[in-house]
Scaffold this active site. Structure first.
Site, PDB file in Angstrom:
ATOM      1  N   GLY A   1     -54.671 129.559  70.240  1.00 44.59           N
ATOM      2  CA  GLY A   1     -53.255 129.844  70.432  1.00 44.59           C
ATOM      3  C   GLY A   1     -52.864 129.691  71.882  1.00 44.59           C
TER       4      GLY A   1
ATOM      5  N   ASP B   1     -60.854 111.054  62.406  1.00 43.43           N
ATOM      6  CA  ASP B   1     -60.162 112.275  62.843  1.00 43.43           C
ATOM      7  C   ASP B   1     -60.589 113.416  61.926  1.00 43.43           C
ATOM      8  OD1 ASP B   1     -58.619 113.931  64.359  1.00 43.43           O
ATOM      9  OD2 ASP B   1     -56.743 112.856  64.073  1.00 43.43           O
TER      10      ASP B   1
ATOM     11  N   GLY C   1     -53.627 135.852  61.323  1.00 43.50           N
ATOM     12  CA  GLY C   1     -53.421 135.621  59.890  1.00 43.50           C
ATOM     13  C   GLY C   1     -51.947 135.628  59.564  1.00 43.50           C
TER      14      GLY C   1
HETATM   15  P1  AMP Z   1     -50.707 114.769  62.545  1.00 44.38           P
HETATM   16  O1  AMP Z   1     -50.325 113.876  63.640  1.00 44.38           O
HETATM   17  O2  AMP Z   1     -49.603 115.711  62.169  1.00 44.38           O
HETATM   18  O3  AMP Z   1     -51.271 114.083  61.349  1.00 44.38           O
HETATM   19  O4  AMP Z   1     -51.828 115.732  63.100  1.00 44.38           O
HETATM   20  C1  AMP Z   1     -53.171 115.413  62.959  1.00 44.38           C
HETATM   21  C2  AMP Z   1     -53.909 115.957  64.139  1.00 44.38           C
HETATM   22  O5  AMP Z   1     -53.539 117.307  64.392  1.00 44.38           O
HETATM   23  C3  AMP Z   1     -55.393 115.938  63.902  1.00 44.38           C
HETATM   24  O6  AMP Z   1     -55.933 115.192  64.955  1.00 44.38           O
HETATM   25  C4  AMP Z   1     -55.856 117.378  63.974  1.00 44.38           C
HETATM   26  O7  AMP Z   1     -56.912 117.455  64.914  1.00 44.38           O
HETATM   27  C5  AMP Z   1     -54.680 118.156  64.472  1.00 44.38           C
HETATM   28  N1  AMP Z   1     -54.349 119.335  63.643  1.00 44.38           N
HETATM   29  C6  AMP Z   1     -54.639 119.586  62.381  1.00 44.38           C
HETATM   30  N2  AMP Z   1     -54.121 120.760  61.982  1.00 44.38           N
HETATM   31  C7  AMP Z   1     -53.488 121.282  63.025  1.00 44.38           C
HETATM   32  C8  AMP Z   1     -52.771 122.485  63.264  1.00 44.38           C
HETATM   33  N3  AMP Z   1     -52.570 123.373  62.301  1.00 44.38           N
HETATM   34  N4  AMP Z   1     -52.270 122.689  64.502  1.00 44.38           N
HETATM   35  C9  AMP Z   1     -52.440 121.797  65.462  1.00 44.38           C
HETATM   36  N5  AMP Z   1     -53.092 120.629  65.308  1.00 44.38           N
HETATM   37  C10 AMP Z   1     -53.621 120.373  64.107  1.00 44.38           C
END
Ligand code: AMP
Length: 496
Positions: free
Chosen positions: A28, A366, A103
């Site tokens: 966070g 990823d 949570g």
């Molecule tokens: P996106 O561009 O929205 O598809 O985000 C995918 C990327 O965000 C991946 O590289 C993950 O490492 C990261 N990711 C996945 N879940 C979260 C989350 N809840 N908060 C921040 N980053 C995230």
């Protein structure tokens, strides 16, 4: 998502809580805070928006005197993201209780109504953590003990479990008495305890992740059980009790995929080893589907996918290369509030090493695909520098549903895999081939670390939620998370 820590020691704890929060910073980056209690039972607190290093200056640390206390780093998942949501949150009656919560409660609104209309408690925010704090405080107050004992505290936790639905790992500081820790009946969010020998007594640490124990000289005792509560009084005496019936450990599987540090063990499972196995399973799948694949090089999208990507490359016997350099000093792109900013920040965050891609068939790895913003942008960048074919592997299965348990996932309608087949997602992100981990494989990779765990919390992949849901909760959550509605809300705020 949030990170929490509590320490009970013979000497001042603020410095060690600070160090712990730094090590939990990945959980966070929105706000940070700590509350400590000194020998005259005075509470000393500091919380604010921003990174740990920005929130606590030397002048603040000097005032944070106390030999037991709790700390929190916040990543907003429920409620808003202003200063009033920073934790620990405090309620002065009974005794003065502060709380640090990781949570999300799914029945916070109903509980908020009960607290206001039946229990004479006024809430200042729409934070579910404030609700939980007040439920616990109310249950403790109802026992009308001037000096609460472990028995009173455990009774209040028991009642809190009965009333609260959802996910919660909690640390509470009761002024003049000690620290209480408890975990929801499914143990969705992690919490473990460690011990260190002091001069006259044992000293304890309780935290979201155990990676920080060794650094601070603590030895892990164990993970806290679902439904269990621990009370460490101000003199360092430890009490524990199971405070719920029908408990079953169902940890959130996304902790292993993305959230936790690789050097942590959550519910006895090494996050690093689980990620290696995720890479092996992906390699196995690739070999089964396409034994004559033409992948020249495996490249991770840093950071959380590097372990899986490396093992995947080893198993495929294909070179592993770093193709991106990450600027560590900008926040995670996902937290950028709106889509346009998110797209721009991928480029600012990751710089590309063009020669590693030129004329090659690359497999990008990823940990997960959420909105698809990162993967789409990265594939565009990789093609621009002359890659031949671009394949994409995700260590997690397709994310199709909202998260209710403390992970900041977007609205379902904004998840790229929601309502799309894998081939449609591949087309959308412009990948020549997209390989998702299967859910069974993911569960196997994690379970191998602790076969005693029979089930994991996997709802973002299945849409099956393991806690009771109040009517309309999913619809309300969807609306609260939709970008377009967020923009409208922001605009109307400015209009006044
Ligand atoms: P996106 O561009 O929205 O598809 O985000 C995918 C990327 O965000 C991946 O590289 C993950 O490492 C990261 N990711 C996945 N879940 C979260 C989350 N809840 N908060 C921040 N980053 C995230």
């Amino acid at each position: 998502m949030c990170g929490i820590v509590g320490i009970s020691s013979e000497t001042n704890v603020a410095g060690e809580i600070y160090d712990s929060l730094l090590m939990l910073q990945h959980r966070g980056q929105d706000a940070a805070g700590m509350s400590v209690c000194d020998k005259s039972d005075k509470l000393n607190s500091r919380k604010s928006m921003g990174y740990v290093r920005d929130v606590f200056a030397q002048r603040h640390m000097e005032k944070l005197i106390g030999n037991y206390g709790i700390g929190h780093v916040r990543y907003p998942t429920a409620g808003g993201n202003g200063k009033e949501f920073a934790q620990p949150m405090y309620v002065n009656s009974p005794y003065g209780i502060s709380i640090a919560h990781n949570g999300n409660l799914t029945n916070a609104k109903q509980l908020g109504n009960e607290l206001f209309h039946a229990e004479m408690r006024h809430l200042q925010t729409d934070s579910d953590s404030e609700v939980l704090l007040n439920v616990f405080a109310h249950e403790l107050a109802k026992q009308r003990e001037i000096y609460p004992t472990a028995k009173n505290i455990f009774k209040a936790v028991r009642k809190t479990h009965i009333r609260c639905d959802g996910a919660y790992a909690i640390l509470a500081l009761i002024n003049g008495y000690g620290i209480v820790a408890f975990r929801d009946v499914n143990g969705i969010r992690p919490l473990s305890i460690g011990v260190r020998k002091g001069k006259k007594r044992d000293e304890y640490i309780i935290a979201s992740e155990d990676a920080l124990f060794v650094t601070l000289g603590f030895e892990k005792i164990r993970d806290i059980d679902p439904g269990e509560a621990i009370f460490i009084d101000k003199d360092g005496n430890l009490f524990s009790e199971q405070c719920a019936q029908d408990t079953q450990k169902r940890p959130c599987i996304f902790e292993y995929v993305y959230f936790s540090r690789p050097d942590s063990k959550i519910d006895e499972i090494s996050v690093y080893k689980a990620r290696m196995r995720m890479g092996s399973k992906l390699a196995k799948q690739i070999k089964e589907i396409n034994p004559n694949h033409d992948i020249d090089v495996v490249i991770p999208i840093p950071d959380s996918s590097t372990t899986a990507a490396h093992q995947l490359a080893v198993d495929l016997k294909v070179p592993y290369r770093e193709g991106f350099v990450k600027n560590r000093y900008i926040g995670r792109t996902f937290i950028m509030p709106f889509q346009e900013e998110r797209k721009k920040s991928v480029r600012r965050k990751l710089n590309i090493l063009d020669l590693e891609f030129k004329n090659k068939n690359v497999l990008l790895v990823d940990d997960s695909i959420v909105r698809g913003t990162t993967s789409k942008k990265i594939i565009e960048m990789v093609r621009e520098v002359g890659a031949n074919k671009v394949y994409f592997a995700s260590a997690a299965p397709a994310i199709k549903f909202q998260n209710l348990y403390g992970i900041d996932m977007p609205a379902m309608s904004e998840l790229i895999a929601s309502g799309r087949t894998n081939d449609e997602v591949a087309t959308e992100i412009n990948a020549d081939w997209l390989i998702y981990q299967t859910l069974d494989d993911l569960i196997d990779t994690v379970k191998e670390g602790n076969p005693d765990i029979k089930e994991f919390e996997t709802s973002i992949f299945t849409g099956k939620y393991i806690t009771p849901l109040v009517e309309n909760y999913l619809v309300e959550l969807e609306n609260s998370r939709r970008d377009e509605l967020k923009i409208q809300r922001e605009k109307s705020k400015f209009k006044g």
